[in-house]
Enzyme design. Structure first.
Site, PDB file in Angstrom:
ATOM      1  N   SER A 178       0.811  -1.219   0.000  1.00  0.00           N
ATOM      2  CA  SER A 178       0.000   0.000   0.000  1.00  0.00           C
ATOM      3  C   SER A 178       0.842   1.267   0.000  1.00  0.00           C
ATOM      4  O   SER A 178       0.383   2.321  -0.456  1.00  0.00           O
ATOM      5  CB  SER A 178      -0.936   0.011   1.213  1.00  0.00           C
ATOM      6  OG  SER A 178      -0.190  -0.035   2.417  1.00  0.00           O
ATOM      7  N   HIS A 208      -0.311   6.292   6.259  1.00  0.00           N
ATOM      8  CA  HIS A 208       0.131   6.313   4.864  1.00  0.00           C
ATOM      9  C   HIS A 208       0.417   7.749   4.438  1.00  0.00           C
ATOM     10  O   HIS A 208      -0.332   8.664   4.782  1.00  0.00           O
ATOM     11  CB  HIS A 208      -0.940   5.702   3.956  1.00  0.00           C
ATOM     12  CG  HIS A 208      -1.196   4.259   4.243  1.00  0.00           C
ATOM     13  ND1 HIS A 208      -2.109   3.846   5.188  1.00  0.00           N
ATOM     14  CD2 HIS A 208      -0.646   3.135   3.713  1.00  0.00           C
ATOM     15  CE1 HIS A 208      -2.113   2.522   5.229  1.00  0.00           C
ATOM     16  NE2 HIS A 208      -1.234   2.076   4.349  1.00  0.00           N
ATOM     17  N   ASP A 235      -5.449   8.561   8.403  1.00  0.00           N
ATOM     18  CA  ASP A 235      -5.191   7.372   9.220  1.00  0.00           C
ATOM     19  C   ASP A 235      -3.858   7.449   9.952  1.00  0.00           C
ATOM     20  O   ASP A 235      -3.570   6.655  10.839  1.00  0.00           O
ATOM     21  CB  ASP A 235      -5.291   6.094   8.386  1.00  0.00           C
ATOM     22  CG  ASP A 235      -4.182   5.935   7.355  1.00  0.00           C
ATOM     23  OD1 ASP A 235      -3.241   6.747   7.340  1.00  0.00           O
ATOM     24  OD2 ASP A 235      -4.259   4.974   6.555  1.00  0.00           O
TER      25      ASP A 235
END
Length: 228
Positions: free
Chosen positions: A48, A197, A194
């Site tokens: 990711s 990231h 979040d």
């Protein structure tokens, strides 16, 4: 202060496996500009962090890297081959698919999900070694981006995991970036909501950090092509 920062990085990485999910996404066809002539192809392979979870594709680090290269006169296609939730086993299993992109250079960022799941470090070590060897056998220049693992998994596990990347880099003829998230991990303004990231600015830092290694890879590739 160092201990606090290390602890924050540990929390970030511990949570990442839940945010990215354990399911590996289906491989999607890669769309590239067939009209433009490029000097070579760079494929960014990873999880990711490479895919750019939570942001637009054009803000991911591979997209920003291509724009930076072009601004500096390097006409290279950069393909984002990141898959959220991927492990080293997943990457190893899709190397033939990656080869359909005809890479000259591969930027390899993988392994955090193995560690966060507590997989024996010998598994990611073996997988990454096999990926590197596969790329070597296909005469592809590799940039290996290191990852750091959480300390609350225990000092023995963490030490064994963190040693994978520098040891493999020393054993193989790869260009080594010690930590992919250097100066980005735990910095609130450089990450999406979040906190795990990178956002567009965070990926800008990643690109600046990896850029010298990419230029070294381009130099190695072009020297190899000239000697053929």
């Amino acid at each position: 202060m160092v201990m606090i920062r290390g602890y924050c990085i540990a929390i970030l990485l511990l949570l990442m496996v839940f945010m990215t999910g354990c399911r590996e996404e289906a491989e999607q066809p890669v769309v590239v500009d067939q009209q433009k002539e490029y000097s070579g192809t760079i494929v960014a392979v990873g999880d990711s962090l490479t895919a750019g979870l939570g942001i637009d594709e054009e803000l991911s680090y591979p997209a920003q890297l291509q724009r930076k290269l072009e601004a500096d006169g390097y006409v290279y296609r950069v393909i984002n081959a990141g898959v959220s939730g991927e492990t080293t086993s997943g990457t190893r299993s899709r190397m033939e698919w990656i080869m359909t992109m005809k890479p000259d250079i591969v930027l390899l960022e993988i392994g955090a999900n193995d560690g966060l799941r507590g997989i024996d470090p010998e598994v990611p070590r073996k997988n990454i070694a096999e990926i590197i060897e596969f790329l070597e056998n296909n005469k592809i220049v590799t940039v290996l981006a290191g990852m750091k693992m959480v300390w609350n998994l225990g000092p023995d596990y963490t030490t064994a995991f963190n040693a994978i990347y520098p040891e493999l880099a020393a054993q193989h003829d790869v260009i080594f970036m010690p930590f992919f998230l250097y100066d980005v991990a735990t910095v609130r303004e450089l990450n999406i909501e979040d906190g795990l990231h990178p956002n567009a600015d965070g990926y800008g830092v990643v690109v600046n950090n990896i850029y010298p290694h990419v230029l070294k890879a381009i130099e190695r590739f072009e020297n190899s092509r000239a000697s053929e």
